[in-house]
Design a protein around this motif. Structure first.
Motif, PDB file in Angstrom:
ATOM      1  N   LYS A   1      -4.983  -2.096   0.526  1.00 49.20           N
ATOM      2  CA  LYS A   1      -5.651  -1.360   1.599  1.00 49.20           C
ATOM      3  C   LYS A   1      -6.682  -2.242   2.303  1.00 49.20           C
ATOM      4  O   LYS A   1      -6.783  -2.244   3.531  1.00 49.20           O
ATOM      5  CB  LYS A   1      -6.296  -0.108   1.010  1.00 49.20           C
ATOM      6  CG  LYS A   1      -6.879   0.818   2.008  1.00 49.20           C
ATOM      7  CD  LYS A   1      -7.328   2.158   1.429  1.00 49.20           C
ATOM      8  CE  LYS A   1      -7.868   2.068   0.049  1.00 49.20           C
ATOM      9  NZ  LYS A   1      -8.460   3.338  -0.421  1.00 49.20           N
ATOM     10  N   GLU A   2      -7.422  -3.002   1.527  1.00 47.52           N
ATOM     11  CA  GLU A   2      -8.434  -3.892   2.103  1.00 47.52           C
ATOM     12  C   GLU A   2      -7.779  -4.989   2.946  1.00 47.52           C
ATOM     13  O   GLU A   2      -8.228  -5.302   4.043  1.00 47.52           O
ATOM     14  CB  GLU A   2      -9.283  -4.490   0.985  1.00 47.52           C
ATOM     15  CG  GLU A   2     -10.493  -5.237   1.453  1.00 47.52           C
ATOM     16  CD  GLU A   2     -11.535  -4.356   2.129  1.00 47.52           C
ATOM     17  OE1 GLU A   2     -12.293  -4.898   2.959  1.00 47.52           O
ATOM     18  OE2 GLU A   2     -11.595  -3.160   1.846  1.00 47.52           O
TER      19      GLU A   2
ATOM     20  N   TRP B   1       0.829  -1.198   0.000  1.00 45.71           N
ATOM     21  CA  TRP B   1       0.000   0.000   0.000  1.00 45.71           C
ATOM     22  C   TRP B   1       0.868   1.255   0.000  1.00 45.71           C
ATOM     23  O   TRP B   1       0.605   2.198  -0.754  1.00 45.71           O
ATOM     24  CB  TRP B   1      -0.947  -0.006   1.203  1.00 45.71           C
ATOM     25  CG  TRP B   1      -1.783   1.226   1.282  1.00 45.71           C
ATOM     26  CD1 TRP B   1      -2.777   1.595   0.420  1.00 45.71           C
ATOM     27  CD2 TRP B   1      -1.690   2.259   2.250  1.00 45.71           C
ATOM     28  NE1 TRP B   1      -3.311   2.801   0.806  1.00 45.71           N
ATOM     29  CE2 TRP B   1      -2.660   3.230   1.929  1.00 45.71           C
ATOM     30  CE3 TRP B   1      -0.893   2.446   3.367  1.00 45.71           C
ATOM     31  CZ2 TRP B   1      -2.845   4.366   2.684  1.00 45.71           C
ATOM     32  CZ3 TRP B   1      -1.077   3.580   4.114  1.00 45.71           C
ATOM     33  CH2 TRP B   1      -2.042   4.534   3.780  1.00 45.71           C
TER      34      TRP B   1
ATOM     35  N   GLU C   1      -6.052  -0.694  -3.904  1.00 43.45           N
ATOM     36  CA  GLU C   1      -7.322  -0.990  -3.241  1.00 43.45           C
ATOM     37  C   GLU C   1      -7.283  -2.346  -2.537  1.00 43.45           C
ATOM     38  O   GLU C   1      -7.744  -2.481  -1.405  1.00 43.45           O
ATOM     39  CB  GLU C   1      -8.462  -0.947  -4.265  1.00 43.45           C
ATOM     40  CG  GLU C   1      -9.830  -1.098  -3.676  1.00 43.45           C
ATOM     41  CD  GLU C   1     -10.219   0.050  -2.750  1.00 43.45           C
ATOM     42  OE1 GLU C   1     -10.986  -0.212  -1.809  1.00 43.45           O
ATOM     43  OE2 GLU C   1      -9.751   1.176  -2.953  1.00 43.45           O
TER      44      GLU C   1
ATOM     45  N   THR D   1     -12.292  -6.915  -6.489  1.00 39.26           N
ATOM     46  CA  THR D   1     -11.879  -6.450  -5.164  1.00 39.26           C
ATOM     47  C   THR D   1     -12.827  -7.058  -4.143  1.00 39.26           C
ATOM     48  O   THR D   1     -14.032  -6.854  -4.210  1.00 39.26           O
ATOM     49  CB  THR D   1     -11.915  -4.925  -5.071  1.00 39.26           C
ATOM     50  OG1 THR D   1     -11.016  -4.395  -6.047  1.00 39.26           O
ATOM     51  CG2 THR D   1     -11.470  -4.445  -3.697  1.00 39.26           C
TER      52      THR D   1
END
Length: 124
Positions: free
Chosen positions: A61-62, A44, A58, A113
């Motif tokens: 981050k998740e 990230w 993304e 995602t």
């Protein structure tokens, strides 16, 4: 000569992630099983300012949010081990972490995602 031999395949859609990004995102999710939040954090931080790596950012981050949530659950379970229920909550959190990381890795490999359930979104 046939008409089909000289045709080239159409280019992928402009917003589709590269297959390398899919594979790296899958590894980011699966790395949480063994390395915790370290790999998602590094990925990230490296890619957060690169707009062409939006899919990887993304997913990183998740995965980072999920691993930080698991870290908090492990900490609370460690305290609850005094009354022995912590052993059960720790084991349940570990199993959930492995299962959800595998599901997220498979989804990332397909270019999707995955949103982890019951995750505190600390990084937005």
């Amino acid at each position: 000569m046939s008409d089909y031999q000289n045709t080239t395949p159409p280019p992928p859609p402009a917003n589709a992630p590269a297959s390398d990004d899919n594979s790296i995102a899958m590894l980011v999710h699966l790395s949480g099983i063994f390395l915790g939040f370290i790999v998602p954090l590094i990925m990230w931080l490296v890619n957060k300012d690169k707009p062409e790596k939006a899919f990887l950012t993304e997913n990183s981050k998740e995965a980072l949010n999920f691993q930080l949530t698991l870290l908090g659950i492990y900490f609370i379970s460690g305290i609850l081990m005094i009354v022995f229920i912590g052993f059960l909550t720790y084991a349940a959190a570990w199993v959930a972490g492995v299962v959800f990381a595998i599901i997220a890795g498979l989804a990332a490999n397909k270019g999707e995602t995955y949103r982890y359930p019951m995750t505190v979104r600390l990084i937005k």
